[in-house]
Structure formats: C-alpha cells, structure tokens
Design an enzyme around this catalytic site. Structure first.
Site, PDB file in Angstrom:
ATOM      1  CE  LYS A 108     -11.791 -11.845 -12.461  1.00 27.37           C
ATOM      2  NZ  LYS A 108     -10.617 -11.124 -12.026  1.00 27.37           N
ATOM      3  N   GLY A 148       0.736  -1.258   0.003  1.00 24.93           N
ATOM      4  CA  GLY A 148       0.002   0.147   0.230  1.00 24.93           C
ATOM      5  C   GLY A 148       0.873   1.260  -0.005  1.00 24.93           C
ATOM      6  CB  SER A 149       4.294   2.245  -0.706  1.00 19.14           C
ATOM      7  OG  SER A 149       4.535   1.767  -2.075  1.00 19.14           O
ATOM      8  CG  ASN A 150       1.970   3.048  -5.803  1.00 12.89           C
ATOM      9  OD1 ASN A 150       2.638   4.175  -6.392  1.00 12.89           O
ATOM     10  ND2 ASN A 150       2.745   1.919  -5.717  1.00 12.89           N
ATOM     11  CG  LEU A 184      -6.473  -9.976 -15.209  1.00 13.09           C
ATOM     12  CD1 LEU A 184      -6.722 -11.170 -16.213  1.00 13.09           C
ATOM     13  CD2 LEU A 184      -5.852  -8.881 -15.863  1.00 13.09           C
ATOM     14  CG  HIS A 218       2.934  -2.699 -14.433  1.00 13.35           C
ATOM     15  ND1 HIS A 218       2.794  -3.862 -14.022  1.00 13.35           N
ATOM     16  CD2 HIS A 218       3.846  -3.056 -15.472  1.00 13.35           C
ATOM     17  CE1 HIS A 218       3.472  -5.018 -14.245  1.00 13.35           C
ATOM     18  NE2 HIS A 218       4.267  -4.294 -15.073  1.00 13.35           N
ATOM     19  CG  MET A 269      -0.907  -8.152  -7.022  1.00 13.91           C
ATOM     20  SD  MET A 269      -0.276  -6.970  -8.421  1.00 13.91           S
ATOM     21  CE  MET A 269       1.396  -6.953  -7.920  1.00 13.91           C
ATOM     22  CG  ASN A 329      -2.598  -1.010 -13.066  1.00 15.44           C
ATOM     23  OD1 ASN A 329      -2.622  -1.050 -11.679  1.00 15.44           O
ATOM     24  ND2 ASN A 329      -2.023  -1.776 -13.792  1.00 15.44           N
TER      25      ASN A 329
HETATM   26  C1  GAR Z   1       3.596  -1.491  -7.076  1.00 19.21           C
HETATM   27  O1  GAR Z   1       4.948  -1.643  -7.484  1.00 19.21           O
HETATM   28  C2  GAR Z   1       2.753  -1.581  -8.357  1.00 19.21           C
HETATM   29  O2  GAR Z   1       3.250  -0.651  -9.326  1.00 19.21           O
HETATM   30  C3  GAR Z   1       2.552  -2.983  -8.645  1.00 19.21           C
HETATM   31  O3  GAR Z   1       2.530  -3.289  -7.339  1.00 19.21           O
HETATM   32  C4  GAR Z   1       3.160  -2.669  -6.519  1.00 19.21           C
HETATM   33  C5  GAR Z   1       2.384  -2.190  -5.177  1.00 19.21           C
HETATM   34  O4  GAR Z   1       3.212  -1.530  -4.452  1.00 19.21           O
HETATM   35  N1  GAR Z   1       1.690  -3.373  -9.585  1.00 19.21           N
HETATM   36  C6  GAR Z   1       1.604  -4.258 -10.366  1.00 19.21           C
HETATM   37  O5  GAR Z   1       2.677  -4.891 -10.421  1.00 19.21           O
HETATM   38  C7  GAR Z   1       0.367  -4.460 -11.405  1.00 19.21           C
HETATM   39  N2  GAR Z   1       0.592  -5.395 -12.408  1.00 19.21           N
HETATM   40  P1  GAR Z   1       2.378  -0.885  -3.121  1.00 19.21           P
HETATM   41  O6  GAR Z   1       1.447  -1.804  -2.577  1.00 19.21           O
HETATM   42  O7  GAR Z   1       3.547  -0.398  -2.087  1.00 19.21           O
HETATM   43  O8  GAR Z   1       1.673   0.413  -3.649  1.00 19.21           O
END
Ligand code: GAR
Length: 190
Positions: free
Chosen positions: A68, A15-17, A95, A112, A93, A110
């Site tokens: 889903k 969850g840093s984003n 679709l 990535h 994570m 999203n």
């Molecule tokens: C991030 O690096 C994001 O880009 C990636 O998961 C991580 C989540 O980090 N997403 C993917 O790979 C999507 N295909 P976070 O939980 O610290 O935000």
C-alpha cells in the site's frame, strides 16, 4: 481562469458522488475544480464519468504494487504535481495509510451511507434497512486510518419507514449528493 481550490476525488465504482461534485464545480456552485480522479479499479464506471468531464484519471491496480505504501507514494507525488488542496473519498473502498495521512491529514474527507458510528463498512444501506431502525442517513467525516472513522463533519437523516430497499437506496444517494456539496463548501477558500 483556473479556480483556487483544487480537488482530487478517489473512487472505486459507480461514481455518482464523483459526478455530483464535478457537476457542482463545473456549474460554479462550488468555487473549486476537480483536477484528478484516482481510481483503483480500471473497470469502474467512474472512469467514464471522468472522461465526460475531461478530468485526468490515475488508474492503478493495487495487486501490481508490493505494498500500500508503494502505490500511495506514487499517488502523493501526483497530488503534489496537481497542487491538490482537498481530497474527497467517494466510494473509495480502501483504508488509507500514513503515507497519505502524513501529507494530507485534515484535508481528506469521506462520505458514508449511514449515520456514523452506526453501520460502518460495506453494505451499510442494506444493513440499516434490515436492522429495523426507523431512521438512517448519510455522514461526511475527516479520514483517519480506521474504517469509516475520523471526526464527523455533517450528517443528514433519511427515514426508512414506508419504503422498499431500492427506494431507500435512491433516497440515500440523493442525500449524499446534497450533503457532499454542502460539506465541501465549508472548506473551500472563497
Ligand atoms: C456511496 O454510497 C458511498 O457513501 C459509499 O459508496 C457509495 C459509492 O457510490 N462509501 C462507503 O461505503 C465508504 N465506506 P458512488 O460510486 O455512486 O459515488
């Protein structure tokens, strides 16, 4: 006063984003409010981050639903209840299917950790590091039914040379937090 733009964030892990977006909203760097976290993993650290920001959490376990479509229908009802304008996938994570896309296509973004279309899918940072490319990066894009597909919005390059894998991960995450805020600012009603 409640802000005009209401954001829901979908996440599955650290969850840093999530935190970067919630903090930017709380500090008025974005004219938006994060009003809901949707999380498919009750053990994810992102839930603790949401509690810190007093953001309501919808936790669910896909295995408890027949399909889903069933859990996405429940999520769509909640998104409507909260009058969500924009959905941010932040390490979600899974679709998404037509149930969500029929209601919110063009409003789901999203992030990535690669320069898409390179290194779609899991472990993108590691695969780029091991591939020998000199530059990788971060991409924001609209979400469609495909894995890390959909129209690209923004990209930032991150150099790989002269760093360890851990250093690259830190560079990528720092770039993600910056890029997601920049991208979101483009779609908010001021
Ligand atoms: C991030 O690096 C994001 O880009 C990636 O998961 C991580 C989540 O980090 N997403 C993917 O790979 C999507 N295909 P976070 O939980 O610290 O935000």
């Amino acid at each position: 006063m409640p802000k005009t733009n209401k954001i829901a964030i979908f996440a599955s892990g650290n969850g840093s984003n999530f935190e970067a977006i919630a903090r930017a909203c709380a500090e008025n760097r974005l004219n938006a409010e994060v009003v809901l976290l949707v999380c498919d993993n009750p053990k994810a650290f992102v839930i603790q981050r949401a509690e810190k920001f007093n953001i309501p959490v919808f936790e669910f376990q896909p295995k408890n639903y027949a399909s889903k479509a069933d859990y996405e229908m429940e999520i769509v009802q909640l998104l409507k209840k909260y009058n969500i304008d924009l959905i941010c996938l932040a390490g979600y994570m899974r679709l998404v299917s037509d149930v969500l896309l029929d209601e919110y296509e063009g409003k789901i973004i999203n992030i990535h950790p690669s320069l898409l279309p390179d290194f779609k899918g899991l472990n993108a940072i590691q695969r780029a590091f091991e591939s020998g490319v000199k530059v990788t990066g971060v991409t924001t894009h609209f979400v469609d039914k495909t894995l890390d597909g959909g129209k690209i919005i923004d990209q930032i390059e991150v150099p790989i040379e002269n760093c360890t894998f851990e250093e690259l991960e830190t560079r990528i995450h720092t770039a993600e937090h910056e890029l997601y805020i920049k991208t979101l600012a483009k779609f908010l009603i001021i």
